[in-house]
Design an enzyme around this catalytic site. Structure first.
Site, short mmCIF file in Angstrom:
data_model
loop_
_atom_site.label_atom_id
_atom_site.label_comp_id
_atom_site.label_asym_id
_atom_site.label_seq_id
_atom_site.Cartn_x
_atom_site.Cartn_y
_atom_site.Cartn_z
N ASN A 35 35.53 45.60 -44.12
CA ASN A 35 36.93 46.04 -44.05
C ASN A 35 37.14 47.30 -43.20
OD1 ASN A 35 37.68 44.92 -47.43
ND2 ASN A 35 38.16 43.90 -45.50
N ASP A 87 42.55 39.48 -53.08
CA ASP A 87 42.97 39.19 -51.71
C ASP A 87 44.44 38.77 -51.63
OD1 ASP A 87 42.60 38.94 -48.99
OD2 ASP A 87 41.86 36.88 -49.10
C1 IPE Z 1 37.70 40.18 -49.10
O1 IPE Z 1 38.94 39.98 -48.51
C2 IPE Z 1 37.50 41.64 -49.38
C3 IPE Z 1 38.33 42.19 -50.44
C4 IPE Z 1 39.20 41.55 -51.17
C5 IPE Z 1 38.13 43.59 -50.69
P1 IPE Z 1 39.11 39.92 -46.92
O2 IPE Z 1 40.55 39.73 -46.69
O3 IPE Z 1 38.46 41.10 -46.30
O4 IPE Z 1 38.26 38.64 -46.57
P2 IPE Z 1 38.36 37.66 -45.31
O5 IPE Z 1 38.39 38.53 -44.09
O6 IPE Z 1 39.62 36.88 -45.47
O7 IPE Z 1 37.16 36.80 -45.42
C1 IPE Z 2 42.84 42.40 -49.85
O1 IPE Z 2 44.06 42.03 -49.27
C2 IPE Z 2 42.64 43.89 -49.92
C3 IPE Z 2 41.56 44.41 -49.08
C4 IPE Z 2 40.74 43.69 -48.38
C5 IPE Z 2 41.41 45.85 -49.03
P1 IPE Z 2 44.18 41.82 -47.71
O2 IPE Z 2 44.54 43.11 -47.09
O3 IPE Z 2 42.95 41.17 -47.18
O4 IPE Z 2 45.41 40.83 -47.64
P2 IPE Z 2 45.59 39.63 -46.62
O5 IPE Z 2 44.41 38.73 -46.79
O6 IPE Z 2 45.65 40.21 -45.25
O7 IPE Z 2 46.86 38.99 -47.05
MG MG Z 3 42.43 39.22 -46.92
#
Ligand code: IPE
Ligand code: IPE
Ligand code: MG
Length: 229
Positions: free
Chosen positions: A58, A10
């Site tokens: 996602n 993340d």
């Molecule tokens: C969790 O991250 C999913 C992945 C890393 C693939 P998210 O960014 O989707 O999670 P939330 O929305 O902060 O809980």
């Molecule tokens: C995790 O990084 C990757 C996926 C969920 C695909 P994020 O895209 O959630 O990154 P932040 O949380 O917005 O910084």
């Molecule tokens: Mg995220």
């Protein structure tokens, strides 16, 4: 040493935002860290790692971001194939039926051709949700009850374990979440019942070998009682 580590990859979006770049630039950087982390885990003697790459939730992201992630996945298939030649077994966990045919066919083929590799198991969670996984297990076991293969009173935790995507993985010992968030976000919820958690402030694209080392040290210092004394 943890046998199986879960990584919630993340912070890609925030990493890109800090550089005034589009979110997909962060995903690209994050994907390269994924590859390095597999090697670091192997160097430390960890046996398996599961990476949360795309959750069932996602899909709610803007269409161009989802498209960008899918294209990145297409590009990464080559790298994954190369790693699979180094005795790494790849297991893609999640509902792959949601992906376009070209991606799904490749993923299934990599899983099949790497299934005898035994140095390291790399799980990649794609269209994965822990609740969906458990619902899927319930459905499979219910089907067996309907066909008369199984009696409801015979359903045990062990039987459920045997239908989880991770049935051939060692137990999940440690979950590492960078990015500063302290939650599971529907990642391996069954498997994490007795895992240790290490939350880190680093954003995933900045995650380094020393961060992994730090998390492993932290894990080594924990007292795991599993309900005992
Ligand atoms: C969790 O991250 C999913 C992945 C890393 C693939 P998210 O960014 O989707 O999670 P939330 O929305 O902060 O809980
Ligand atoms: C995790 O990084 C990757 C996926 C969920 C695909 P994020 O895209 O959630 O990154 P932040 O949380 O917005 O910084
Ligand atoms: Mg995220």
């Amino acid at each position: 040493m943890p046998q199986h580590i879960g990584f919630i990859m993340d912070g890609n979006g925030r990493w890109a935002k800090k550089r005034a770049m589009p979110r997909n630039f962060g995903h690209k950087q994050g994907a390269s860290v994924f590859k390095k982390t597999i090697n670091w885990c192997r160097e430390f003697g960890v046996r398996a790692a599961t990476f949360y790459a795309f959750s069932t939730e996602n899909w709610k992201r803007p269409e161009d971001e989802v498209k960008g992630i899918m294209n990145l996945l297409r590009q990464y298939i080559k790298d994954i194939r190369a790693m699979a030649k180094e005795n790494v077994r790849f297991v893609f966990i999640g509902d792959l039926s949601a992906f376009e045919d070209d991606i799904r066919v490749e993923l299934l083929d990599i899983m099949d051709t790497s299934k005898e590799n035994n140095e390291f198991i790399a799980g990649v969670a794609l269209n994965y949700g822990g609740r969906a996984e458990i619902a899927n297990c319930a459905r499979k076991l219910a089907e067996k009850c309907v066909s008369g293969e199984l009696e409801p009173e015979d359903i045990t935790e062990e039987l459920i374990e045997n239908v989880l995507y991770t049935r051939e993985f060692p137990p999940l010992d440690l979950v590492i979440r960078p990015s500063g968030e302290q939650r599971l976000s529907n990642f391996l919820i069954w498997q994490a019942a007795y895992a240790e958690f290490v939350f880190m402030d680093v954003l995933w694209p900045d995650f380094k070998k020393k961060d992994l080392e730090h998390a492993i040290k932290e894990f080594a210092g924990r007292s795991r009682r599993f309900g005992g004394v």
